[in-house]
Every structure is written in structure tokens, then in C-alpha cells.
Design an enzyme around this catalytic site. Structure first.
Site, PDB file in Angstrom:
ATOM      1  N   GLY A  11      23.850  25.507   9.749  1.00  0.00           N
ATOM      2  CA  GLY A  11      23.527  26.243   8.531  1.00  0.00           C
ATOM      3  C   GLY A  11      22.237  26.695   8.409  1.00  0.00           C
ATOM      4  O   GLY A  11      21.799  26.882   7.276  1.00  0.00           O
ATOM      5  N   SER A  12      21.405  26.975   9.578  1.00  0.00           N
ATOM      6  CA  SER A  12      20.220  27.489   9.337  1.00  0.00           C
ATOM      7  C   SER A  12      20.209  28.741   8.636  1.00  0.00           C
ATOM      8  O   SER A  12      19.254  29.146   8.012  1.00  0.00           O
ATOM      9  CB  SER A  12      19.360  27.455  10.625  1.00  0.00           C
ATOM     10  OG  SER A  12      19.958  28.599  11.571  1.00  0.00           O
ATOM     11  N   ASN A  13      21.191  29.670   8.830  1.00  0.00           N
ATOM     12  CA  ASN A  13      21.087  30.966   8.047  1.00  0.00           C
ATOM     13  C   ASN A  13      21.470  30.655   6.767  1.00  0.00           C
ATOM     14  O   ASN A  13      21.256  31.504   5.946  1.00  0.00           O
ATOM     15  CB  ASN A  13      22.507  31.732   8.955  1.00  0.00           C
ATOM     16  CG  ASN A  13      21.751  32.214  10.195  1.00  0.00           C
ATOM     17  OD1 ASN A  13      20.635  33.323  10.093  1.00  0.00           O
ATOM     18  ND2 ASN A  13      22.324  31.932  11.122  1.00  0.00           N
ATOM     19  N   HIS A 101      35.118  30.863  13.270  1.00  0.00           N
ATOM     20  CA  HIS A 101      36.697  30.639  13.210  1.00  0.00           C
ATOM     21  C   HIS A 101      36.921  32.238  13.035  1.00  0.00           C
ATOM     22  O   HIS A 101      36.552  32.931  11.900  1.00  0.00           O
ATOM     23  CB  HIS A 101      37.280  29.964  12.156  1.00  0.00           C
ATOM     24  CG  HIS A 101      38.500  30.173  11.835  1.00  0.00           C
ATOM     25  ND1 HIS A 101      39.689  29.330  12.312  1.00  0.00           N
ATOM     26  CD2 HIS A 101      39.161  30.770  10.927  1.00  0.00           C
ATOM     27  CE1 HIS A 101      40.682  29.835  11.715  1.00  0.00           C
ATOM     28  NE2 HIS A 101      40.583  30.699  10.727  1.00  0.00           N
ATOM     29  N   ILE A 102      38.103  32.870  13.832  1.00  0.00           N
ATOM     30  CA  ILE A 102      38.237  34.383  13.473  1.00  0.00           C
ATOM     31  C   ILE A 102      39.374  34.423  12.327  1.00  0.00           C
ATOM     32  O   ILE A 102      40.040  33.514  12.231  1.00  0.00           O
ATOM     33  CB  ILE A 102      39.043  34.682  14.737  1.00  0.00           C
ATOM     34  CG1 ILE A 102      37.863  34.941  15.986  1.00  0.00           C
ATOM     35  CG2 ILE A 102      39.466  36.093  14.561  1.00  0.00           C
ATOM     36  CD1 ILE A 102      38.700  35.032  17.355  1.00  0.00           C
ATOM     37  N   LEU A 103      38.690  35.314  11.279  1.00  0.00           N
ATOM     38  CA  LEU A 103      39.643  35.404  10.123  1.00  0.00           C
ATOM     39  C   LEU A 103      40.563  36.619  10.180  1.00  0.00           C
ATOM     40  O   LEU A 103      40.183  37.906  10.638  1.00  0.00           O
ATOM     41  CB  LEU A 103      38.565  35.805   9.087  1.00  0.00           C
ATOM     42  CG  LEU A 103      37.806  34.325   8.617  1.00  0.00           C
ATOM     43  CD1 LEU A 103      36.725  34.943   7.882  1.00  0.00           C
ATOM     44  CD2 LEU A 103      38.521  33.284   8.068  1.00  0.00           C
ATOM     45  N   HIS A 119      25.968  38.527  13.227  1.00  0.00           N
ATOM     46  CA  HIS A 119      26.598  38.173  14.655  1.00  0.00           C
ATOM     47  C   HIS A 119      25.327  38.333  15.652  1.00  0.00           C
ATOM     48  O   HIS A 119      24.564  39.459  15.735  1.00  0.00           O
ATOM     49  CB  HIS A 119      27.669  39.236  15.109  1.00  0.00           C
ATOM     50  CG  HIS A 119      28.065  38.909  16.387  1.00  0.00           C
ATOM     51  ND1 HIS A 119      28.840  37.828  16.961  1.00  0.00           N
ATOM     52  CD2 HIS A 119      28.036  39.846  17.555  1.00  0.00           C
ATOM     53  CE1 HIS A 119      29.036  38.111  18.133  1.00  0.00           C
ATOM     54  NE2 HIS A 119      28.503  39.260  18.638  1.00  0.00           N
TER      55      HIS A 119
HETATM   56  C1  GRF Z   1      23.985  31.637  14.871  1.00  0.00           C
HETATM   57  O1  GRF Z   1      23.335  32.395  16.087  1.00  0.00           O
HETATM   58  C2  GRF Z   1      24.865  32.731  14.010  1.00  0.00           C
HETATM   59  O2  GRF Z   1      24.803  33.932  14.145  1.00  0.00           O
HETATM   60  C3  GRF Z   1      26.093  32.123  14.800  1.00  0.00           C
HETATM   61  O3  GRF Z   1      26.112  30.707  14.920  1.00  0.00           O
HETATM   62  C4  GRF Z   1      24.526  30.485  15.002  1.00  0.00           C
HETATM   63  C5  GRF Z   1      24.259  29.084  14.224  1.00  0.00           C
HETATM   64  O4  GRF Z   1      24.101  29.654  12.973  1.00  0.00           O
HETATM   65  N1  GRF Z   1      27.463  32.456  14.382  1.00  0.00           N
HETATM   66  P1  GRF Z   1      23.666  28.342  11.882  1.00  0.00           P
HETATM   67  O5  GRF Z   1      22.395  27.891  12.257  1.00  0.00           O
HETATM   68  O6  GRF Z   1      24.775  27.402  11.913  1.00  0.00           O
HETATM   69  O7  GRF Z   1      23.558  29.129  10.584  1.00  0.00           O
END
Ligand code: GRF
Length: 208
Positions: A11-13, A101-103, A119
Site C-alpha cells: 500500500g505504498s501507493n 487481481h484482474i477485474l 502499472h
Molecule cells: C507497485 O509497483 C504497483 O504498481 C504494483 O504493485 C506494486 C506495489 O504497490 N501493481 P503498493 O506498494 O502495494 O502500492
């Protein structure tokens, strides 16, 4: 404006989006608030991040669907359920941030034109899973000297859909995979906010 974020891991994003909703930050400037975080993985650290930010969370693993519905049909049932739960939050935007998970249309049709995805590759270059590793491999084989990331509208075709914003990320000859991942994640944390703000500004203009 109401934002729902879907996660599967660290969840860093998501954290970048949460930080951007603070006063005088980009998402606050478009009047956006994160109203719900959904994870398909129990215990995903992103759930802790959401709870720490007083954001409602929902953990919805596909386990019971996979166990009770034979073959690939479980996907349509799971995606419809998650789609209903997300739609119930009345989002203006749904952000897939590290969602693995592909939606299918069963989800997407419940949230038409509202779903965007981050992505870690440039349009059409490394669609699907393990994009960073595959780019690093291509670099080592001398095929590319840079990779990139993008935020795009989500359609049923994986990692396709109209690009909202994209950014190149250089690869250096002394790079290790970890160094490249670090550089990509740092770029992602900026681009996911930029992508969401761009989407929401356009929505505000349409509603004006
Ligand atoms: C990121 O590179 C994201 O683009 C990919 O999963 C990785 C981890 O993301 N789909 P996060 O740290 O869980 O937000």
C-alpha cells in the site's frame, strides 16, 4: 469527490494518495477524500495504513468464491460482489493501487468510466504481472535503456485502456533489480497522485 482505493499488499501507493489528501496537497485541492480501502488479501499492510488514517476498510478475499464455484466462473461472481460493495460507496473514482487481481466486466460494468490503474511499465511494453522484473531482464539483454510507469483507464484488456499520464524511468548500467524497483516505486508515488488529480479535474470540468 469520493475516492475508493483497491490494494493487495504494502500500500505504498495508497499512502501516497492518503498523504495527498492532507490540507494544501494535490488531492485536497480537487476536494477529494478517500472514503474506502478494499483489499483482496487479509492482513495487507495497506489496511493498516488506511486504519491509521481513519479510512474505512473492507477485506474481501475470493477464497469462498473459489471454493464454492467450479472453474473460472468464480471470477464473475466475486467481481460482481466486490463491484456492488465498491459501488455502494458511491465513488467518483476507483483507484487500483498495487491491486493484483484482474477485474472482469462484472466489476467494471458496475463502475463505468470510473476505474484507473497504476502499472509499472509504459503503454504496451510489459503488460501483466512482474513488469519491473521483465523490464530489468530486457535491459540486461540490451533491448531497452529505459522503462517507465503509467496511470490508465481500466478496460477488460489487462493494462490497456486510455493512458491518463505516463513517465519514463531510466535504467543505469550499474543498476540492480532492487535499485530499479526503488526508482520505479518513488516515481509511482508521484504519478498515482498526478493521475488521480488529472482524472478528477476533468470530472470537475465536465460537471461545471
Ligand atoms: C507497485 O509497483 C504497483 O504498481 C504494483 O504493485 C506494486 C506495489 O504497490 N501493481 P503498493 O506498494 O502495494 O502500492
Amino acid at each position: 469527490l469520493r475516492m475508493v482505493v483497491l490494494i493487495s499488499g504494502n500500500g505504498s501507493n495508497l499512502q501516497a494518495l492518503i498523504d495527498a489528501t492532507q490540507p494544501n496537497h494535490p488531492l485536497a485541492s480537487v476536494n477529494a477524500e478517500i472514503v474506502l480501502v478494499v483489499s483482496n488479501k487479509p492482513g495487507a499492510f495497506g489496511l493498516t495504513r488506511a486504519t491509521n488514517a481513519n479510512i474505512a476498510t473492507l477485506t474481501y478475499p475470493p477464497t469462498k468464491f473459489r471454493k464454492t464455484i467450479k472453474g473460472a466462473a468464480w471470477r464473475a461472481a466475486y467481481d460482481a460482489e466486490v463491484g456492488d460493495l465498491v459501488a455502494a460507496a458511491k465513488p467518483d473514482i476507483v483507484v487500483l493501487a498495487g491491486w493484483m487481481h484482474i477485474l472482469t466486466p462484472a466489476f467494471l460494468d458496475r463502475l463505468p468510466g470510473k476505474v484507473i490503474n497504476l502499472h509499472p511499465a509504459l503503454p504496451g511494453e510489459f503488460d501483466g504481472a512482474h513488469a519491473i522484473e521483465r523490464a530489468f531482464q530486457a535491459f540486461q539483454e540490451g533491448k531497452i535503456t529505459r522503462t517507465g510507469i503509467m496511470v490508465h483507464h481500466v478496460i477488460p484488456e489487462v493494462d490497456r485502456g486510455e493512458v491518463i499520464v505516463k513517465r519514463e524511468v531510466p535504467i543505469y548500467k550499474e543498476d540492480t533489480l532492487e535499485k530499479l524497483e526503488e526508482r520505479i516505486h518513488a516515481a509511482e508515488h508521484q504519478l498515482i497522485v498526478e493521475g488521480a488529480v488529472t482524472f478528477l479535474k476533468k470530472l470537475q470540468q465536465q460537471r461545471a
